[in-house]
Design a protein around this motif. Structure first.
Motif, PDB file in Angstrom:
ATOM      1  N   ARG A  86     118.953  93.791  41.039  1.00  9.14           N
ATOM      2  CA  ARG A  86     117.541  93.352  41.601  1.00  9.14           C
ATOM      3  C   ARG A  86     117.937  94.201  43.251  1.00  9.14           C
ATOM      4  N   TYR A  87     120.214  94.311  43.368  1.00  9.49           N
ATOM      5  CA  TYR A  87     119.920  95.000  44.543  1.00  9.49           C
ATOM      6  C   TYR A  87     119.480  96.817  44.537  1.00  9.49           C
ATOM      7  N   ALA A  88     119.510  97.096  46.170  1.00  7.94           N
ATOM      8  CA  ALA A  88     119.146  98.252  46.121  1.00  7.94           C
ATOM      9  C   ALA A  88     119.164  98.560  47.471  1.00  7.94           C
ATOM     10  N   SER A  89     120.059  99.748  47.543  1.00  7.33           N
ATOM     11  CA  SER A  89     120.482  99.828  49.024  1.00  7.33           C
ATOM     12  C   SER A  89     119.932 100.118  50.618  1.00  7.33           C
ATOM     13  N   PRO A  90     120.032  99.574  51.904  1.00  8.83           N
ATOM     14  CA  PRO A  90     119.467 100.032  52.720  1.00  8.83           C
ATOM     15  C   PRO A  90     119.668 101.820  53.619  1.00  8.83           C
ATOM     16  N   GLU A  91     120.667 101.900  53.492  1.00 13.83           N
ATOM     17  CA  GLU A  91     120.399 102.944  53.669  1.00 13.83           C
ATOM     18  C   GLU A  91     119.828 104.113  53.560  1.00 13.83           C
ATOM     19  N   LYS A  92     120.075 105.273  54.415  1.00 22.61           N
ATOM     20  CA  LYS A  92     118.938 106.734  54.316  1.00 22.61           C
ATOM     21  C   LYS A  92     119.487 106.990  52.847  1.00 22.61           C
ATOM     22  N   GLY A  93     118.435 107.553  52.482  1.00 29.02           N
ATOM     23  CA  GLY A  93     118.355 107.634  50.791  1.00 29.02           C
ATOM     24  C   GLY A  93     119.095 106.759  49.604  1.00 29.02           C
ATOM     25  N   GLY A  94     119.080 105.786  50.219  1.00 30.25           N
ATOM     26  CA  GLY A  94     119.222 104.235  49.243  1.00 30.25           C
ATOM     27  C   GLY A  94     118.032 103.819  48.371  1.00 30.25           C
ATOM     28  N   ASN A 129     118.064  78.105  70.014  1.00 27.16           N
ATOM     29  CA  ASN A 129     117.022  79.273  70.679  1.00 27.16           C
ATOM     30  C   ASN A 129     117.279  80.842  70.171  1.00 27.16           C
ATOM     31  N   LYS A 130     118.291  80.648  69.431  1.00 28.40           N
ATOM     32  CA  LYS A 130     118.774  82.230  68.464  1.00 28.40           C
ATOM     33  C   LYS A 130     118.643  82.234  67.250  1.00 28.40           C
ATOM     34  N   ILE A 131     118.465  82.781  66.665  1.00 29.96           N
ATOM     35  CA  ILE A 131     118.309  83.227  65.999  1.00 29.96           C
ATOM     36  C   ILE A 131     119.272  84.182  64.881  1.00 29.96           C
ATOM     37  N   GLU A 132     120.388  84.162  63.632  1.00 27.58           N
ATOM     38  CA  GLU A 132     120.885  85.470  63.481  1.00 27.58           C
ATOM     39  C   GLU A 132     119.995  86.338  62.299  1.00 27.58           C
ATOM     40  N   ASN A 133     120.077  87.676  62.818  1.00 29.54           N
ATOM     41  CA  ASN A 133     119.646  88.680  62.072  1.00 29.54           C
ATOM     42  C   ASN A 133     120.328  88.443  60.455  1.00 29.54           C
ATOM     43  N   SER A 134     119.825  87.948  59.841  1.00 37.53           N
ATOM     44  CA  SER A 134     120.434  88.051  58.350  1.00 37.53           C
ATOM     45  C   SER A 134     119.775  89.060  57.276  1.00 37.53           C
ATOM     46  N   HIS A 135     118.534  89.560  57.649  1.00 39.60           N
ATOM     47  CA  HIS A 135     117.978  91.268  56.852  1.00 39.60           C
ATOM     48  C   HIS A 135     119.049  92.209  57.628  1.00 39.60           C
ATOM     49  N   GLY A 136     119.664  92.309  58.048  1.00 39.40           N
ATOM     50  CA  GLY A 136     120.454  93.590  58.079  1.00 39.40           C
ATOM     51  C   GLY A 136     120.058  94.923  57.840  1.00 39.40           C
ATOM     52  N   LEU A 137     120.039  95.802  57.377  1.00 35.12           N
ATOM     53  CA  LEU A 137     119.863  96.724  57.623  1.00 35.12           C
ATOM     54  C   LEU A 137     117.770  97.345  57.415  1.00 35.12           C
ATOM     55  N   TYR A 138     117.600  96.122  56.377  1.00 37.51           N
ATOM     56  CA  TYR A 138     116.595  96.276  55.636  1.00 37.51           C
ATOM     57  C   TYR A 138     115.254  96.823  56.877  1.00 37.51           C
ATOM     58  N   PRO A 139     115.027  95.661  57.682  1.00 38.35           N
ATOM     59  CA  PRO A 139     113.456  95.932  58.525  1.00 38.35           C
ATOM     60  C   PRO A 139     113.868  96.992  59.161  1.00 38.35           C
ATOM     61  N   THR A 140     115.168  97.498  59.545  1.00 32.95           N
ATOM     62  CA  THR A 140     114.875  99.131  60.195  1.00 32.95           C
ATOM     63  C   THR A 140     114.745  99.978  58.904  1.00 32.95           C
ATOM     64  N   ALA A 141     115.269  99.648  57.845  1.00 28.44           N
ATOM     65  CA  ALA A 141     115.097 100.725  56.282  1.00 28.44           C
ATOM     66  C   ALA A 141     113.311 100.417  56.477  1.00 28.44           C
ATOM     67  N   ILE A 142     112.529  99.672  56.600  1.00 20.46           N
ATOM     68  CA  ILE A 142     110.732  99.681  56.354  1.00 20.46           C
ATOM     69  C   ILE A 142     110.341 100.504  57.577  1.00 20.46           C
ATOM     70  N   LEU A 143     110.213  99.970  58.455  1.00 17.06           N
ATOM     71  CA  LEU A 143     110.331 100.895  59.568  1.00 17.06           C
ATOM     72  C   LEU A 143     110.635 101.742  59.353  1.00 17.06           C
ATOM     73  N   GLU A 144     111.556 102.550  59.407  1.00 17.09           N
ATOM     74  CA  GLU A 144     112.125 104.247  59.268  1.00 17.09           C
ATOM     75  C   GLU A 144     111.104 105.074  58.148  1.00 17.09           C
ATOM     76  N   THR A 145     110.778 104.170  57.527  1.00 12.19           N
ATOM     77  CA  THR A 145     110.367 104.433  55.586  1.00 12.19           C
ATOM     78  C   THR A 145     108.768 104.492  55.999  1.00 12.19           C
ATOM     79  N   ALA A 146     108.329 103.582  56.878  1.00 12.68           N
ATOM     80  CA  ALA A 146     106.997 104.485  57.365  1.00 12.68           C
ATOM     81  C   ALA A 146     106.478 104.818  57.997  1.00 12.68           C
ATOM     82  N   ALA A 147     107.513 105.203  58.959  1.00 12.85           N
ATOM     83  CA  ALA A 147     107.166 106.623  59.713  1.00 12.85           C
ATOM     84  C   ALA A 147     106.875 107.886  59.407  1.00 12.85           C
ATOM     85  N   GLU A 148     108.035 107.573  58.446  1.00 13.81           N
ATOM     86  CA  GLU A 148     108.404 108.909  57.335  1.00 13.81           C
ATOM     87  C   GLU A 148     107.620 109.982  56.672  1.00 13.81           C
TER      88      GLU A 148
END
Length: 248
Positions: A86-94, A129-148
């Motif tokens: 199941r694991y898929a790296s969120p890094e650029k080129g991942g 009133n503060k939530i930890e970012n538990s999704h790491g780099l994944y949201p950024t990866a999605i946003l950047e892929t959509a932009a591309e």
């Protein structure tokens, strides 16, 4: 109008055996005009990688029709680095970005308009009133892929984080499968799950999605036809949801 939904258990339809767990897509038709079809292909435990490998994406393509819209939301299970299936790296080129790109491009070949969605925030509070970012780099990866790819992306991570933080640690508990013993027959010992949603949580995510959808139509004219199917009081009030829908 048809909306194809690709994702994991946060989207998946739940039957009586897992009640009160509710995939947010289960309530989505409550926000759209009569005649809008929601085709939910999301399945528990799937990542972008396993969704493709198991042939589930192939089934989506077999059902896809020109003019459909597709909501693509993965990450919760792609994050599991100890699971090679199941694991898929969120890094650029991942692999995660490649999987998203593959799905979007294949759907576009079928005449389907894709929309990426970042994952719903987990209820991981570090203070009231503060939530930890538990999704790491994944949201950024999605946003950047959509932009591309030049397709829209709705940042449900940011939207749900903001909403849950406003509600606070204790008040947000009702949105999730986190409850005491003796309340639900399916879970006599209670449950402490801060990822999966109950009905109230599914409703909130639907509303966050729909309100964001109404905004993206100004930047993405080809998605205007989808936004115009939205039924919210005071918005397109001449349209009706299917209030006679039967569930068997």
């Amino acid at each position: 109008m048809r909306i194809l939904c690709l994702g994991d258990s946060i989207m998946q339809y739940n039957d009586w055996t897992s009640y009160p767990q509710t995939g947010w897509v289960q309530l989505l038709d409550r926000f759209f005009e009569t005649g809008t079809q929601i085709l939910n292909f999301a399945r528990n435990g799937r990542s972008s990688k396993s969704f493709i490998a198991e042939g589930r994406f192939k089934k989506v393509l077999e059902q896809a029709q020109p003019g459909d819209f597709a909501l693509i939301q993965f990450a919760h299970n792609d994050e599991k680095s100890n699971d090679p299936e199941r694991y898929a790296s969120p890094e650029k080129g991942g692999e995660f970005r490649k999987n998203l790109s593959f799905m979007a491009k294949e759907l576009e070949k079928k005449g389907v308009k894709p929309i990426f969605l970042t994952p719903v925030a987990r209820r991981k509070f570090v203070s009231e009133n503060k939530i930890e970012n538990s999704h790491g780099l994944y949201p950024t990866a999605i946003l950047e892929t959509a932009a591309e790819l030049k397709i829209p992306c709705i940042d449900l991570t940011a939207l749900s984080t903001e909403y849950f933080e406003k509600c606070g640690k204790e008040n947000s508990r009702r949105f999730f499968m986190n409850f005491d013993a003796g309340i639900f027959e399916n879970y006599p010992d209670g449950k402490s799950d801060d990822s999966h949603l109950r009905c109230d949580g599914a409703y909130c995510v639907c509303r966050l999605f729909v309100m964001a959808l109404l905004k993206i139509k100004d930047s993405w004219s080809e998605y205007k036809v989808l936004a115009e199917k939205v039924c919210i009081k005071g918005i397109y009030s001449d349209r009706e949801i299917d209030d006679e829908k039967l569930f068997w």
